[in-house]
Scaffold this motif. Structure first.
Motif, short mmCIF file in Angstrom:
data_model
loop_
_atom_site.label_atom_id
_atom_site.label_comp_id
_atom_site.label_asym_id
_atom_site.label_seq_id
_atom_site.Cartn_x
_atom_site.Cartn_y
_atom_site.Cartn_z
N ASP A 135 -7.78 40.34 -4.51
CA ASP A 135 -7.51 41.78 -4.34
C ASP A 135 -8.28 42.31 -3.14
O ASP A 135 -9.48 42.03 -2.95
N LEU A 136 -7.61 43.13 -2.32
CA LEU A 136 -8.23 43.79 -1.17
C LEU A 136 -8.52 45.25 -1.54
O LEU A 136 -7.61 45.98 -1.96
N ILE A 137 -9.79 45.66 -1.42
CA ILE A 137 -10.14 47.06 -1.69
C ILE A 137 -9.75 47.88 -0.47
O ILE A 137 -10.37 47.78 0.59
N VAL A 138 -8.72 48.70 -0.60
CA VAL A 138 -8.23 49.50 0.52
C VAL A 138 -9.05 50.78 0.67
O VAL A 138 -9.51 51.13 1.77
N SER A 139 -9.26 51.49 -0.45
CA SER A 139 -10.03 52.73 -0.39
C SER A 139 -10.71 52.99 -1.73
O SER A 139 -10.30 52.47 -2.76
N ALA A 140 -11.79 53.80 -1.68
CA ALA A 140 -12.52 54.20 -2.88
C ALA A 140 -12.74 55.70 -2.82
O ALA A 140 -13.37 56.20 -1.87
N ASP A 141 -12.18 56.41 -3.81
CA ASP A 141 -12.26 57.88 -3.82
C ASP A 141 -11.77 58.48 -2.51
O ASP A 141 -12.35 59.43 -1.97
N THR A 177 -8.92 52.25 -11.50
CA THR A 177 -10.19 52.95 -11.68
C THR A 177 -11.23 51.94 -12.17
O THR A 177 -10.90 51.04 -12.96
N ILE A 178 -12.45 52.10 -11.68
CA ILE A 178 -13.53 51.19 -12.08
C ILE A 178 -14.80 52.00 -12.27
O ILE A 178 -15.07 52.96 -11.53
N THR A 179 -15.59 51.63 -13.29
CA THR A 179 -16.86 52.30 -13.56
C THR A 179 -17.99 51.27 -13.47
O THR A 179 -18.15 50.44 -14.37
N PRO A 180 -18.73 51.28 -12.36
CA PRO A 180 -19.84 50.31 -12.21
C PRO A 180 -20.87 50.46 -13.32
O PRO A 180 -21.18 51.57 -13.76
N LYS A 181 -21.36 49.32 -13.79
CA LYS A 181 -22.39 49.33 -14.82
C LYS A 181 -23.73 49.74 -14.22
O LYS A 181 -24.04 49.42 -13.08
N ARG A 182 -24.53 50.46 -14.99
CA ARG A 182 -25.85 50.88 -14.56
C ARG A 182 -26.85 49.74 -14.78
O ARG A 182 -26.98 49.24 -15.90
N VAL A 183 -27.52 49.32 -13.73
CA VAL A 183 -28.52 48.27 -13.85
C VAL A 183 -29.80 48.71 -13.14
O VAL A 183 -29.77 49.53 -12.21
N GLN A 184 -30.91 48.16 -13.60
CA GLN A 184 -32.21 48.46 -12.99
C GLN A 184 -32.51 47.42 -11.93
O GLN A 184 -32.51 46.22 -12.20
N SER A 185 -32.77 47.87 -10.71
CA SER A 185 -33.14 46.97 -9.62
C SER A 185 -34.50 47.41 -9.10
O SER A 185 -34.60 48.34 -8.31
N GLY A 186 -35.55 46.71 -9.58
CA GLY A 186 -36.91 47.13 -9.25
C GLY A 186 -37.19 48.47 -9.90
O GLY A 186 -37.08 48.62 -11.11
#
Length: 344
Positions: A135-141, A177-186
Motif C-alpha cells: 500500500d502507498l500512503i498518498v495523503s494523511a488528513d 482511517t487509522i488510530t496509532p497506538k500510544r507508546v512510551q518512548s523514553g
C-alpha cells in the motif's frame, strides 16, 4: 571462556549489517560539535575497526561509559576522503546509555523512501486499519505524504488520534482511517502503527556490509572483544556503586528474556552475540569479591595466604550471609526495575 568461544563463532560465521553512514546531524548534539556531517562513514573508533552501524555505536557508547572523555572517530565521506573527528564526552552525559545516545545525535543515513508499506506486524494499528503490504500512503488528513519519514513523523504526533488516509492499492485509491497506538518512548509519548517501510532490494545491497574473519585471525580478536566488554562492564558496575551512573542500567530476568527474544528474531548470529554479552556480564559478576561467589572464595584464599592461616568458619559464615543478602537485594532491585519498564 564461553564468551570467547561465542565471540569467536560470531567472527567466523560473520554478520551482515548496515554500513555506519551518518544521516542528518542535529544541531547542538555532540556529533555536530565534533564536526560530523551527513554522509560521513565511520571507519574506526579509537583505532578499533567498526564495519557495521551496530558495532560503531556499541564501541562509541561503551568507550563513553568507560570514562573516555575524548573519543577518536575515523570517518570517510562519499568521495573517500578520510578525516578524524574527536567526540568530547562530559561526565554528565554518561549517567544513562539512552540519554547518552540521544546527546550524541547519531542517526543512520537513509535515502528518501516512498511511503510504501513493506510489512504489517500482528496485533498492530496498521493491521486493524486494514493496511497491506504494498500500500502507498498518498495523503494523511489531507496532507500529501512525499516520503516515509514524513509519514513516520505524522504518526508520532498522533497517539490515540484517528488519521484519515488516502492509500493507493493496485492502482486504485482508497480511503482508510487509522488510530496509532500510544507508546512510551523514553520520557515522551508518541504514536506507533506497527508497520515497516518497503526497501528496494538494490538499495539494501548498497548499504549492507558482510564482515567475517578466518578461524585463526578470529582467535585474538575474540579475546580482545571479551576483554573489552568485561572491562566496560566492571567499570559500569563501579560507576553505579559510587553514584556516577544510574542503577536503571541494571537488567533483570524479564529484560534479559525480552532481549533474548528480540535477538533470536534477528537471527542466529545476533543471538550468539547476545549470549556472549550475557556470559561476559555473568563472568564479571561471579568474580566480584563477594562471599558465596567465586570472587569471594578467591578473596578468602588471598587473606589466608597473607595471614598464614585459614579464615575461621564463623567469619566465613557471617560474610557468606552478607553476600547472600547483597545478591538478593541486587536481584530484587533488578526485578523492580524490570516491572517498572513493563508499565512504562
Amino acid at each position: 571462556m564461553l564468551a570467547i568461544v561465542l565471540f569467536w563463532s560470531v567472527l567466523v560465521i560473520g554478520e551482515t549489517g548496515i554500513k555506519p553512514i551518518l544521516g542528518a546531524v542535529g544541531q547542538g548534539t555532540l556529533a555536530a560539535t565534533a564536526g560530523f556531517v551527513e554522509g560521513d562513514q565511520i571507519i574506526s573508533v579509537n583505532d578499533k575497526l567498526t564495519p557495521t552501524w551496530t558495532e560503531a555505536m556499541g564501541v562509541i557508547i561503551a568507550s563513553a561509559l568507560d570514562g573516555d572523555q575524548e573519543i577518536k572517530v575515523a570517518v570517510k565521506n562519499f568521495d573517500d576522503q578520510q578525516n578524524v573527528r574527536l567526540l568530547k564526552i562530559a561526565e554528565s552525559d554518561t549517567q544513562n546509555p539512552e540519554v547518552l545516545y540521544e546527546h550524541l545525535g547519531f542517526k543512520p543515513w537513509s535515502p528518501k523512501l516512498k511511503p510504501v508499506i513493506g510489512k504489517v506486524l500482528p496485533d498492530s494499528a496498521a493491521l486493524a486499519a486494514g493496511l497491506q503490504k504494498g500500500d502507498l500512503i498518498v495523503s494523511a488528513d489531507g496532507t500529501v505524504m512525499n516520503d516515509w519519514m514524513q509519514w513516520v513523523d505524522t504518526v508520532k504526533i498522533h497517539p490515540d488520534v484517528t488519521i484519515n488516509l488516502i492509500i493507493e492499492r493496485d492502482g486504485v485509491q482508497l480511503p482508510l482511517t487509522i488510530t496509532p497506538k500510544r507508546v512510551q518512548s523514553g520520557e515522551k509519548t508518541e504514536g506507533k502503527i506497527g508497520a515497516a517501510v518497503h526497501v528496494p532490494e538494490d538499495l539494501i545491497k548498497s548499504v549492507s556490509v558482510e564482515y567475517s574473519l578466518s578461524p585463526l585471525k578470529a582467535i585474538p580478536v575474540a579475546f580482545e572483544t571479551t576483554w573489552y566488554y568485561a572491562s566496560a562492564t566492571l567499570k559500569m558496575m563501579g560507576k553505579m556503586l559510587i553514584g556516577k551512573a544510574s542503577v536503571k542500567n541494571l537488567s533483570g530476568p524479564i529484560s534479559i528474556a525480552e532481549y533474548a527474544g528480540q535477538s533470536a528474531e534477528m537471527g542466529f548470529v545476533p543471538f550468539l552475540k547476545f549470549m556472549a554479552l550475557v556470559s561476559v556480564s555473568l563472568g564479571v559478576l561471579n568474580l566480584l569479591p563477594v562471599p558465596v561467589l567465586d570472587g569471594g572464595h578467591l578473596l578468602f584464599f588471598a587473606v589466608e595466604a597473607i595471614k598464614g592461616s585459614p579464615v575461621s568458619d564463623k567469619i566465613q559464615a557471617f560474610f557468606q550471609q552478607v553476600g547472600i543478602a547483597l545478591l538478593m537485594s541486587l536481584m530484587a532491585l533488578a526485578m523492580v526495575l524490570d516491572v517498572q519498564r513493563l508499565f512504562h
